[in-house]
Every structure is written in C-alpha cells, then in structure tokens.
Design a protein around this motif. Structure first.
Motif, PDB file in Angstrom:
ATOM      1  N   SER A  50     106.095  74.232  43.002  1.00 26.90           N
ATOM      2  CA  SER A  50     107.017  73.320  42.312  1.00 26.90           C
ATOM      3  C   SER A  50     106.983  73.511  40.798  1.00 26.90           C
ATOM      4  CB  SER A  50     106.735  71.862  42.679  1.00 26.90           C
ATOM      5  OG  SER A  50     105.457  71.474  42.254  1.00 26.90           O
ATOM      6  N   ARG A  55     113.449  71.191  42.421  1.00 23.00           N
ATOM      7  CA  ARG A  55     113.643  70.561  43.733  1.00 23.00           C
ATOM      8  C   ARG A  55     114.852  71.190  44.425  1.00 23.00           C
ATOM      9  NH1 ARG A  55     113.016  64.399  44.081  1.00 23.00           N
ATOM     10  NH2 ARG A  55     111.379  64.891  45.553  1.00 23.00           N
ATOM     11  N   LEU A  58     113.846  74.615  45.711  1.00 23.48           N
ATOM     12  CA  LEU A  58     113.012  74.534  46.912  1.00 23.48           C
ATOM     13  C   LEU A  58     113.857  74.204  48.137  1.00 23.48           C
ATOM     14  CD1 LEU A  58     109.923  72.655  45.441  1.00 23.48           C
ATOM     15  CD2 LEU A  58     109.955  74.995  46.307  1.00 23.48           C
ATOM     16  N   LEU A  84     109.368  68.487  50.890  1.00 23.19           N
ATOM     17  CA  LEU A  84     109.445  68.616  49.438  1.00 23.19           C
ATOM     18  C   LEU A  84     108.261  67.898  48.781  1.00 23.19           C
ATOM     19  CD1 LEU A  84     111.417  69.891  47.427  1.00 23.19           C
ATOM     20  CD2 LEU A  84     112.681  67.739  47.402  1.00 23.19           C
ATOM     21  N   GLU A  88     105.378  69.692  46.552  1.00 20.09           N
ATOM     22  CA  GLU A  88     105.121  69.264  45.173  1.00 20.09           C
ATOM     23  C   GLU A  88     103.681  68.808  44.965  1.00 20.09           C
ATOM     24  OE1 GLU A  88     109.622  68.020  43.850  1.00 20.09           O
ATOM     25  OE2 GLU A  88     108.364  66.471  44.714  1.00 20.09           O
TER      26      GLU A  88
END
Length: 90
Positions: A50, A55, A58, A84, A88
């Motif tokens: 991350s 975001r 990803l 996610l 992260e």
C-alpha cells in the motif's frame, strides 16, 4: 485503470474492511502465489504494497486480470474492502 466514479469502487471504498476477514480471503485466493505471509513466492511480495499502490491501484490489480499469470478476481464489495484493509495492514 479503475476510476473513483466506478460503482464497484465507490461501494468498496464506502465499506469498512475487516482485516481478519481480509486475511482469510487472502489465504484462500492469493497465498498460493504470494505466500502465506504475503512475502512472495511465484507472485511478488506484497509487504508494504500500500506504500507503492493507491487503493484504486490495488483494487484494479485484483479485479482487472491485466497482469498474467494473476487471474481476474471479482470479490464482492465487502470482500474487496476486507482484502484492501488486510493489504494495507502489511
């Protein structure tokens, strides 16, 4: 590239991800190539991923299927939010 206006992305980003659930999703779908601890095997290490990908980046990576041999994967918005959150946390 996935856009902020995409309904799927909006849905994912509106949800609160659960990193424990995200880890379980990772173990089932991703660990075979990225390693049990996301430290890389066939696929690259995802430790601190991350810090290198947004975001949106990803989400795009997971759902697009644009980076063979990684398969296209379309988790539900909640599953993607969980995944996610887990990514992260690495």
């Amino acid at each position: 590239m996935v856009q902020a206006s995409d309904p799927y992305v909006k849905s994912v980003l509106s949800l609160t991800g659960n990193p424990v659930q995200g880890h379980a999703i990772f173990q089932i779908n991703c660990a075979g190539c990225h390693g049990l601890e996301a430290d890389g095997r066939v696929g690259p290490s995802l430790q601190a991923v991350s810090k290198h990908k947004s975001r949106y980046g990803l989400i795009h990576q997971v759902i697009s299927g644009e980076t063979p041999p990684m398969p296209k994967f379309q988790p539900s918005p909640q599953e993607m939010a969980d995944l996610l959150n887990y990514l992260e946390s690495l």
